[in-house]
Design a protein around this motif. Structure first.
Motif, PDB file in Angstrom:
ATOM      1  N   SER B  24       0.851  -1.184   0.000  1.00 42.89           N
ATOM      2  CA  SER B  24       0.000   0.000   0.000  1.00 42.89           C
ATOM      3  C   SER B  24       0.890   1.239   0.000  1.00 42.89           C
ATOM      4  CB  SER B  24      -0.936   0.007   1.215  1.00 42.89           C
ATOM      5  OG  SER B  24      -0.189   0.079   2.420  1.00 42.89           O
ATOM      6  N   ASN B  28      -0.084   8.597  -3.224  1.00 46.43           N
ATOM      7  CA  ASN B  28      -1.008   8.861  -4.324  1.00 46.43           C
ATOM      8  C   ASN B  28      -0.297   8.853  -5.682  1.00 46.43           C
ATOM      9  OD1 ASN B  28      -3.710   9.239  -5.072  1.00 46.43           O
ATOM     10  ND2 ASN B  28      -3.399  11.432  -5.372  1.00 46.43           N
ATOM     11  N   ASP B  51      -1.756   3.493 -13.195  1.00 46.60           N
ATOM     12  CA  ASP B  51      -3.164   3.615 -12.848  1.00 46.60           C
ATOM     13  C   ASP B  51      -3.753   2.206 -12.890  1.00 46.60           C
ATOM     14  OD1 ASP B  51      -6.008   5.618 -13.990  1.00 46.60           O
ATOM     15  OD2 ASP B  51      -5.511   4.741 -12.060  1.00 46.60           O
ATOM     16  N   LYS B  52      -4.696   1.935 -13.771  1.00 48.50           N
ATOM     17  CA  LYS B  52      -5.282   0.594 -13.840  1.00 48.50           C
ATOM     18  C   LYS B  52      -4.711  -0.240 -14.984  1.00 48.50           C
ATOM     19  CE  LYS B  52      -9.664   1.934 -11.718  1.00 48.50           C
ATOM     20  NZ  LYS B  52     -11.133   2.001 -11.865  1.00 48.50           N
ATOM     21  N   ARG B  68      -4.619  -4.564  -8.738  1.00 55.30           N
ATOM     22  CA  ARG B  68      -4.584  -3.226  -8.149  1.00 55.30           C
ATOM     23  C   ARG B  68      -6.018  -2.732  -8.044  1.00 55.30           C
ATOM     24  NH1 ARG B  68      -1.305   2.291 -10.079  1.00 55.30           N
ATOM     25  NH2 ARG B  68      -1.489   3.329  -8.048  1.00 55.30           N
ATOM     26  N   PRO B  69      -6.668  -3.002  -6.924  1.00 51.03           N
ATOM     27  CA  PRO B  69      -8.090  -2.647  -6.789  1.00 51.03           C
ATOM     28  C   PRO B  69      -8.337  -1.150  -6.696  1.00 51.03           C
ATOM     29  CG  PRO B  69      -7.221  -3.528  -4.730  1.00 51.03           C
ATOM     30  CD  PRO B  69      -6.149  -3.709  -5.745  1.00 51.03           C
ATOM     31  N   ASN B  70      -7.349  -0.398  -6.239  1.00 49.45           N
ATOM     32  CA  ASN B  70      -7.486   1.057  -6.172  1.00 49.45           C
ATOM     33  C   ASN B  70      -6.093   1.675  -6.194  1.00 49.45           C
ATOM     34  OD1 ASN B  70      -6.455   1.028  -3.390  1.00 49.45           O
ATOM     35  ND2 ASN B  70      -8.484   0.224  -2.844  1.00 49.45           N
ATOM     36  N   THR B  71      -6.028   2.995  -6.134  1.00 46.71           N
ATOM     37  CA  THR B  71      -4.744   3.682  -6.249  1.00 46.71           C
ATOM     38  C   THR B  71      -3.769   3.265  -5.170  1.00 46.71           C
ATOM     39  OG1 THR B  71      -5.813   5.603  -7.237  1.00 46.71           O
ATOM     40  CG2 THR B  71      -3.647   5.961  -6.283  1.00 46.71           C
ATOM     41  N   SER B  72      -4.284   3.004  -3.979  1.00 42.90           N
ATOM     42  CA  SER B  72      -3.421   2.810  -2.825  1.00 42.90           C
ATOM     43  C   SER B  72      -2.852   1.400  -2.690  1.00 42.90           C
ATOM     44  CB  SER B  72      -4.181   3.155  -1.539  1.00 42.90           C
ATOM     45  OG  SER B  72      -4.621   4.486  -1.558  1.00 42.90           O
TER      46      SER B  72
END
Lengths: 114, 114
Positions: B24, B28, B51-52, B68-72
């Motif tokens: 994690s 950002n 990014d994704k 990668r489910p989200n940015t973090s």
């Protein structure tokens, strides 16, 4: 493909003395970036210094400086006034400006003797 | 203040038993990387996310996958670990995918295979 060569697997320096770590690389690109990373035992890798290939002036960060010779494809790291905390594995890295291709050298283990 | 956090620091799994390593970041950053580092060797890039968008290195083994489910957050899944997969796994981030932006590394997860 770009390759990065660190010809010194191990180096040692006396505390307060100066040491130079060697790095050469092979590339056909004219635009790229060079980095030195430090990895202390069991700790995270951190950036020591970086150099943009288009800049002629050698980068300097406090006791750390580089000797960037673009024609010779050489990027050595000089550590002045070595401290015990400088003991670590040092990795030289090349990063293409055109893509995300980042290559690391095999590393140089630096020992600092008190 | 830890900015790239890897859990756990040490992971032991059995031969062939799936394992997931997590990373994690609080920076950002757009880009997250996974590297494999074997003893006394240079880190080897496995894949990265911008990014994704997922980018796999050509020689990354098929049993290595990432999410990668989200940015973090970013995960490394090893479907069927073999003895040769025992290594330190490093997660890193950078703000952008090109340029002189340095990569910020976590402490790594040392994976052992029984």
């Amino acid at each position: 493909a770009q390759t990065v060569t660190q010809s010194q697997p191990e180096m040692s320096v006396q505390e307060a003395e100066t040491v130079t770590l060697s790095c050469t690389y092979d590339t056909s690109e004219s635009d790229y970036y060079l980095f030195w990373y430090k990895q202390p035992p069991s700790r995270q890798m951190i950036l020591v210094i970086r150099q943009e290939a288009y800049k002629q002036q050698n980068a300097t960060e406090n006791r750390f400086s580089v000797n960037f010779q673009k024609a010779a494809k050489s990027f050595s790291l000089k550590i002045s006034d070595s401290q015990l905390g400088d003991a670590a594995m040092y990795f030289c890295a090349y990063r293409s400006a055109a893509n995300n291709d980042m290559r690391f050298g095999a590393g140089t283990r630096l020992t600092v003797k008190p | 203040d830890a900015m790239v956090i890897q859990n756990p620091r040490y992971q032991v799994t059995q031969f062939g038993k799936p394992v997931t390593l997590s990373c994690s970041q609080t920076l950002n950053h757009n880009v997250m990387y996974w590297y494999q580092q074997k003893s006394s060797q240079a880190p080897k890039l496995l894949f990265h996310y911008y990014d994704k968008d997922f980018n796999n290195e050509a020689d990354t083994p098929d049993n290595f996958q990432s999410r990668r489910p989200n940015t973090s957050f970013c995960f490394l899944d090893i479907r069927s670990p073999g003895l040769g997969d025992a290594a330190m796994y490093l997660c890193a981030t950078s703000r952008e995918i090109v340029g002189s932006q340095p990569q910020h590394f976590g402490d790594g997860t040392r994976l052992s295979i029984l």
